[in-house]
Write a protein that holds these residues in place. Structure first.
Motif, short mmCIF file in Angstrom:
data_model
loop_
_atom_site.label_atom_id
_atom_site.label_comp_id
_atom_site.label_asym_id
_atom_site.label_seq_id
_atom_site.Cartn_x
_atom_site.Cartn_y
_atom_site.Cartn_z
N ILE A 1 0.93 -1.26 0.01
CA ILE A 1 -0.06 0.09 -0.01
C ILE A 1 0.78 1.17 -0.10
CG2 ILE A 1 -1.75 1.47 1.10
CD1 ILE A 1 -2.72 -1.17 2.22
N LEU A 2 1.87 1.30 0.91
CA LEU A 2 3.08 2.20 0.69
C LEU A 2 3.46 2.49 -0.50
CD1 LEU A 2 4.40 4.67 2.14
CD2 LEU A 2 6.25 3.14 3.11
N LEU A 3 3.97 1.46 -0.96
CA LEU A 3 4.33 1.46 -2.53
C LEU A 3 3.69 2.36 -3.35
CD1 LEU A 3 6.68 0.57 -4.38
CD2 LEU A 3 5.68 -1.50 -4.72
N ILE A 4 2.22 2.02 -3.50
CA ILE A 4 1.32 2.61 -4.34
C ILE A 4 1.27 4.16 -4.15
CG2 ILE A 4 -0.91 2.90 -5.00
CD1 ILE A 4 -1.51 -0.21 -4.36
N PHE A 5 1.43 4.40 -2.62
CA PHE A 5 1.47 6.00 -2.22
C PHE A 5 2.43 6.65 -2.72
CE2 PHE A 5 -2.35 5.12 0.58
CZ PHE A 5 -2.62 6.35 0.73
N VAL A 6 3.62 6.03 -2.73
CA VAL A 6 4.85 6.67 -3.09
C VAL A 6 5.10 6.76 -4.48
CG1 VAL A 6 7.62 6.37 -3.09
CG2 VAL A 6 6.28 5.79 -0.97
N ALA A 7 4.59 5.67 -5.24
CA ALA A 7 4.60 5.74 -6.75
C ALA A 7 3.74 6.92 -7.18
CB ALA A 7 4.14 4.48 -7.28
N LEU A 8 2.49 7.06 -6.54
CA LEU A 8 1.71 8.13 -7.10
C LEU A 8 2.10 9.39 -6.70
CD1 LEU A 8 -1.94 6.84 -6.36
CD2 LEU A 8 -0.92 7.08 -8.63
N SER A 9 2.84 9.38 -5.45
CA SER A 9 3.38 10.81 -5.22
C SER A 9 4.68 11.15 -6.04
CB SER A 9 4.12 10.87 -3.89
OG SER A 9 4.65 11.94 -3.32
N ALA A 10 5.45 10.32 -6.57
CA ALA A 10 6.56 10.62 -7.59
C ALA A 10 5.86 11.07 -8.89
CB ALA A 10 7.31 9.26 -7.74
N LEU A 11 4.95 10.43 -9.23
CA LEU A 11 4.19 10.92 -10.52
C LEU A 11 3.66 12.35 -10.45
CD1 LEU A 11 2.42 7.46 -11.59
CD2 LEU A 11 3.97 8.55 -12.94
N THR A 12 3.07 12.57 -9.45
CA THR A 12 2.24 13.78 -9.48
C THR A 12 3.59 15.06 -9.02
OG1 THR A 12 2.02 13.26 -6.81
CG2 THR A 12 0.22 12.97 -8.04
N SER A 13 4.65 14.61 -8.73
CA SER A 13 5.71 15.59 -8.55
C SER A 13 6.08 16.21 -10.10
CB SER A 13 6.65 14.93 -7.77
OG SER A 13 7.53 14.18 -8.57
N PHE A 14 5.83 15.12 -11.06
CA PHE A 14 6.21 15.60 -12.36
C PHE A 14 5.23 16.59 -13.22
CE2 PHE A 14 8.59 11.49 -12.32
CZ PHE A 14 9.82 12.07 -12.37
N THR A 15 3.92 16.83 -12.43
CA THR A 15 3.24 17.54 -13.25
C THR A 15 3.26 19.04 -13.09
OG1 THR A 15 1.81 17.76 -11.08
CG2 THR A 15 1.25 15.69 -12.44
N THR A 16 4.27 19.51 -12.29
CA THR A 16 4.76 20.78 -11.85
C THR A 16 5.43 21.34 -13.31
OG1 THR A 16 4.75 20.39 -9.87
CG2 THR A 16 5.90 22.59 -10.63
N PRO A 17 4.80 22.35 -14.02
CA PRO A 17 5.72 22.50 -15.31
C PRO A 17 6.98 23.05 -15.24
CG PRO A 17 3.53 23.71 -15.09
CD PRO A 17 3.96 23.15 -13.76
N ILE A 18 7.42 23.68 -14.06
CA ILE A 18 8.89 24.25 -13.81
C ILE A 18 9.61 23.46 -13.09
CG2 ILE A 18 10.09 26.51 -13.08
CD1 ILE A 18 8.22 26.90 -15.41
N PHE A 19 10.73 23.02 -13.41
CA PHE A 19 11.59 22.07 -12.99
C PHE A 19 12.09 22.36 -11.52
CE2 PHE A 19 15.97 20.20 -12.45
CZ PHE A 19 15.61 18.58 -12.36
N LYS A 20 12.63 23.86 -11.38
CA LYS A 20 12.85 24.17 -10.19
C LYS A 20 11.92 24.11 -9.01
CE LYS A 20 16.60 27.46 -11.72
NZ LYS A 20 17.01 28.85 -11.50
N MET A 21 10.48 24.55 -9.30
CA MET A 21 9.41 24.43 -8.43
C MET A 21 9.30 23.03 -8.18
SD MET A 21 7.70 25.77 -6.38
CE MET A 21 7.31 27.37 -6.46
N SER A 22 9.58 21.88 -9.21
CA SER A 22 9.23 20.68 -8.60
C SER A 22 10.47 20.24 -7.86
CB SER A 22 9.31 19.71 -10.19
OG SER A 22 9.29 18.41 -9.98
N ASN A 23 11.58 20.62 -8.09
CA ASN A 23 12.72 20.09 -6.91
C ASN A 23 12.29 20.57 -5.62
OD1 ASN A 23 14.13 18.81 -8.80
ND2 ASN A 23 15.39 20.59 -9.50
N THR A 24 11.73 21.91 -5.38
CA THR A 24 11.39 22.40 -4.02
C THR A 24 10.35 21.59 -3.33
OG1 THR A 24 11.83 24.49 -4.84
CG2 THR A 24 10.42 24.45 -3.01
#
Length: 498
Positions: free
Chosen positions: A383-406
């Motif tokens: 279950i945690l694996l699903i949470f972390v995978a989705l969290s990693a995917l949603t971090s890519f939705t930010t258009p600006i790379f610097k804000m994604s890193n933040t």
């Protein structure tokens, strides 16, 4: 050790002959006479900086044709077919021009007076492709900036064919002498932003400017904040949109990224693609991005808080699967989450450093193999694996790379706070984060505007992308000198809106 800066060579020598003697110590420095009479005319330049073809075609033939018939420097200027020509005796200026791609012409009877001609090779060493690599869009233009400053300014001027587009150029970097340009729209951009940016650029002190990101960090309002205060982009359309709205744009020679200011937090979650689709569709995807960022920040921390302190809020239907998935896991929820989060970050960093084809393969295969092995080895729950995978995917939705890193960085303190204080820790970190954002400024403008200070009239183009009927006014937060961008169409035409 001495704290004094290096003194230019032109200030260490007594005359031009000594300066030339020092420069000849470099193998790529040419100093010669184009005619038989070596005591008549001399030409000097760095062959690695100038366009050799222009020198051979337009400069040398001038002297070979006239031999020693040219009486003075002004006569030389009339025979050379270049516009950027300067007559000077200033040693410091001569050194600066030579290292900037100029050639030096000296008549021997004018020992100290020389003619500097710009024959810089402006295209050498720069890539020709200018597609956007990191801010890709399916719809809309794909034109991006390159590492050549003149090319980048030309791209903006081709899009904004308006004489009110003003360019302010300066040179920064004690050793690199990097050209930096500030662009704004005269009569629209508030002069306070222009003056503030110019003052900070004039105060800039560094030996070499490798990229515009260095300038971004040094002139930021708060360099200790993890949040980028200027929006850095490689897209021409994004910079053009910022300029017509009353922002300034700053670009540096040698960098394909241009940053705009002042910016607000919501600017980092807006994609140019939003404006190339119907406003309903564009608003939907913008909301998806904002929800994705919230999920990225709090998903893993919420798992830690629920598993550590708040079993009572878990629905009865989920308690069974959660217990069975963690039955054989020997670690606490905190260690379990940190292990998976760090694994994802290592995979992402490794994939970014490898060639494109290998990096994408490593990210997909590595994620699947390591995740499945970790679950089977009872190092983490599925279950945690699903949470972390989705969290990693949603971090890519930010258009600006610097804000994604933040956003990726801020997850970790929130996770630790959730492990120590549970839900209260998450709320505490959110309030702390909100307080920091409320104090943050971009070029003196509030970072959280228009939500703080509250400006309800400027909420139009923030969370949703409105119809073009409601975007005819510039953002009042920027305090533009001219509020109206365009006149909306007549009422009879509004029934067929975009």
């Amino acid at each position: 050790m001495s704290q004094q800066k290096l003194v230019p060579i032109s200030k260490q020598v007594k005359n031009l002959d000594e300066l030339i003697h020092f420069l000849m110590g470099s193998s790529d420095y040419y100093h010669f006479s184009p005619i038989n009479n070596e005591n008549y005319v001399e030409i000097s330049y760095y062959r690695t900086l100038v366009n050799q073809e222009k020198v051979n075609q337009f400069i040398i033939p001038v002297f070979q044709y006239v031999e020693d018939k040219i009486p003075d420097m002004k006569e030389v200027m009339n025979h050379i077919p270049f516009n950027d020509i300067e007559l000077t005796t200033d040693l410091e200026l001569i050194e600066k021009k030579l290292t900037g791609g100029y050639i030096m012409i000296r008549l021997r009877k004018h020992v100290s007076q020389v003619l500097m001609v710009n024959v810089r090779d402006s295209k050498s060493g720069y890539r020709q492709s200018n597609e956007t690599d990191n801010e890709f869009s399916v719809i809309g233009p794909k034109i991006g900036f390159v590492e050549n400053l003149d090319t980048n300014v030309g791209l903006i001027r081709h899009k904004l064919t308006d004489s009110r587009l003003v360019l302010k150029e300066m040179t920064i970097g004690n050793m690199s002498k990097t050209r930096v340009v500030l662009l704004y729209l005269e009569g629209v951009t508030n002069p306070d932003y222009v003056n503030t940016a110019m003052q900070r650029l004039n105060d800039f002190d560094m030996d070499v400017v490798f990229d515009s990101s260095l300038v971004d960090q040094i002139i930021s309002d708060n360099s200790n904040s993890p949040f980028p205060q200027f929006l850095s982009t490689e897209r021409v359309d994004r910079v053009t949109f910022a300029i017509i709205n009353g922002q300034i744009a700053i670009m540096a020679d040698g960098s394909p990224y241009v940053f705009t200011a002042p910016t607000t937090l919501t600017d980092f979650f807006i994609s140019p693609e939003d404006y190339f689709m119907p406003w309903v569709v564009g608003s939907f995807f913008r909301l998806i991005r904002l929800i994705g960022v919230i999920f990225t920040l709090f998903a893993s921390a919420l798992y830690v808080a629920l598993m550590t302190y708040h079993f009572e809020v878990i629905p009865d239907g989920l308690i069974g699967p959660l217990i069975s998935s963690r039955a054989f896991v020997p670690f606490t929820p905190l260690l379990e989450v940190i292990f998976l989060e760090l694994t994802i970050e290592v995979l992402r960093e490794a994939g970014a450093r490898l060639p494109t084809k290998i990096g994408s393969t490593l990210g997909v295969v590595g994620g699947i193999v390591i995740g499945q092995a970790a679950v089977e080895a009872a190092l983490t729950s599925n279950i945690l694996l699903i949470f972390v995978a989705l969290s990693a995917l949603t971090s890519f939705t930010t258009p600006i790379f610097k804000m994604s890193n933040t956003v990726r960085l801020l997850r970790f303190p929130i996770i630790f706070a959730a492990a120590i204080w549970g839900g209260f820790g998450m709320v505490f970190m959110f309030i702390l984060l909100l307080g920091h954002l409320m104090k943050l400024e971009s070029l003196g403008s509030p970072y959280l505007a228009p939500f703080y200070p509250v400006r309800a009239s400027n909420w139009t183009d923030t969370v949703i992308r409105p119809s073009y009927r409601f975007t005819s006014k510039r953002n009042g937060i920027l305090r533009p000198l001219q509020n109206t961008r365009y006149i909306p169409k007549s009422r009879g035409e509004q029934d067929h809106d975009d």
